[in-house]
Design an enzyme around this catalytic site. Sequence first.
Site, PDB file in Angstrom:
ATOM      1  CB  ILE A  98       5.555  -4.242  -2.658  1.00 13.96           C
ATOM      2  CG1 ILE A  98       5.431  -2.926  -3.416  1.00 13.96           C
ATOM      3  CG2 ILE A  98       6.645  -4.179  -1.587  1.00 13.96           C
ATOM      4  CD1 ILE A  98       6.682  -2.481  -4.151  1.00 13.96           C
ATOM      5  CG  HIS A 126      -1.836  -1.122   1.381  1.00 15.33           C
ATOM      6  ND1 HIS A 126      -1.655  -2.106   2.318  1.00 15.33           N
ATOM      7  CD2 HIS A 126      -2.964  -1.461   0.707  1.00 15.33           C
ATOM      8  CE1 HIS A 126      -2.627  -2.986   2.236  1.00 15.33           C
ATOM      9  NE2 HIS A 126      -3.437  -2.625   1.257  1.00 15.33           N
TER      10      HIS A 126
HETATM   11  P1  AMP Z   1      -6.323  -3.961  -0.465  1.00 12.52           P
HETATM   12  O1  AMP Z   1      -6.207  -3.143   0.783  1.00 12.52           O
HETATM   13  O2  AMP Z   1      -5.789  -5.343  -0.324  1.00 12.52           O
HETATM   14  O3  AMP Z   1      -7.694  -3.890  -1.080  1.00 12.52           O
HETATM   15  O4  AMP Z   1      -5.345  -3.279  -1.520  1.00 12.52           O
HETATM   16  C1  AMP Z   1      -5.434  -1.915  -1.812  1.00 12.52           C
HETATM   17  C2  AMP Z   1      -4.553  -1.603  -2.988  1.00 12.52           C
HETATM   18  O5  AMP Z   1      -3.203  -1.954  -2.671  1.00 12.52           O
HETATM   19  C3  AMP Z   1      -4.912  -2.411  -4.239  1.00 12.52           C
HETATM   20  O6  AMP Z   1      -4.785  -1.581  -5.383  1.00 12.52           O
HETATM   21  C4  AMP Z   1      -3.896  -3.510  -4.238  1.00 12.52           C
HETATM   22  O7  AMP Z   1      -3.610  -4.027  -5.525  1.00 12.52           O
HETATM   23  C5  AMP Z   1      -2.682  -2.804  -3.670  1.00 12.52           C
HETATM   24  N1  AMP Z   1      -1.744  -3.777  -3.099  1.00 12.52           N
HETATM   25  C6  AMP Z   1      -2.000  -4.700  -2.140  1.00 12.52           C
HETATM   26  N2  AMP Z   1      -0.905  -5.471  -1.925  1.00 12.52           N
HETATM   27  C7  AMP Z   1       0.057  -5.017  -2.775  1.00 12.52           C
HETATM   28  C8  AMP Z   1       1.407  -5.404  -3.049  1.00 12.52           C
HETATM   29  N3  AMP Z   1       1.992  -6.413  -2.404  1.00 12.52           N
HETATM   30  N4  AMP Z   1       2.082  -4.706  -3.980  1.00 12.52           N
HETATM   31  C9  AMP Z   1       1.505  -3.688  -4.658  1.00 12.52           C
HETATM   32  N5  AMP Z   1       0.238  -3.277  -4.444  1.00 12.52           N
HETATM   33  C10 AMP Z   1      -0.480  -3.931  -3.524  1.00 12.52           C
END
Ligand code: AMP
Length: 286
Positions: free
Chosen positions: A177, A37
């Site tokens: 990441i 994030h």
């Molecule tokens: P989430 O809180 O899991 O809904 O994720 C929120 C945003 O963060 C989304 O656009 C995800 O794709 C991104 N995100 C979550 N984990 C990662 C990661 N490991 N690397 C890059 N972006 C991420």
Amino acid sequence: MIRAYTKAEVREAVRQWKKEGLTVGLVPTMGYLHEGHASLVDKAVSMCDRVVVSDFVNPTQFGPNEDLESYPRDFERDCALLEEHGASLVFHPEPAEMYDPDAATFVEILSEMPKQLCGKTRPIHFRGVCTVVSKLFNIVNPDKAFFGQKDAQQLAIIRKMVRDMCYDIEIVGCPIIREDDGLAKSSRNTYLSEAERSAALCLSRAIFLGKDMVKNGETDAAAIKAAMTREIESEPLARIDYVECVDGSTMMPVDTITGHNLVAIAVYIGKTRLIDNFIVEGDLVQ
Ligand code: AMP
């Protein structure tokens, strides 16, 4: 950093910024933030004058037997991370602030795209995602919005929704990441026991294996899927949901890797469902 809990507070802050001629970036999240994030926030800070991060566990994207209740939450810790990375405002609404009790309007893509990959086991998931992201777009009115390649199908679906619904918002995709040992960072990694945490490495091993095969010239999707499947199945705690090679825009399966393809997997480690992927762009593997 402003902490906003209502739509009105967000709109007021953004109105002020826009009056000053400032650009606004939006990073939608479900909280329990990690470096994945944070990388989105960093990217947004580098491209926009002000950055809004939403921190909201969206009920409409969870199926009836999924982890809505147990999804990890720690708003204070999230705020500390966001302050550190230069976010201007965090939007942390109660569900009732986002959904009226009689809410009956949804945003849904009616093609095959949301039915592929994760849509097969999560039939209402992308309808919930599109609906909440659409609401956030209407509340925040950002110039740009930032999404992770980690959720590659989600990113493709949001791009499609933005085109179809004529949102004047630039969608910026950001790379995956990973932990030092390769596991893609995810809020759901916190569910894993110690044994499951090491078992979960079969996902990134499979991804790196598939990537290498493509780099070495393999174009047969079946061969790539078979090798990746074998790698995952060598781990007794793993149960495959899918291993797929698809077109990067439509999410439809391909037989031959040609470029602009996505290789994506979903695997249960115990009860925890994890996803990972890599993109094939022409001759380049990202
Ligand atoms: P989430 O809180 O899991 O809904 O994720 C929120 C945003 O963060 C989304 O656009 C995800 O794709 C991104 N995100 C979550 N984990 C990662 C990661 N490991 N690397 C890059 N972006 C991420």
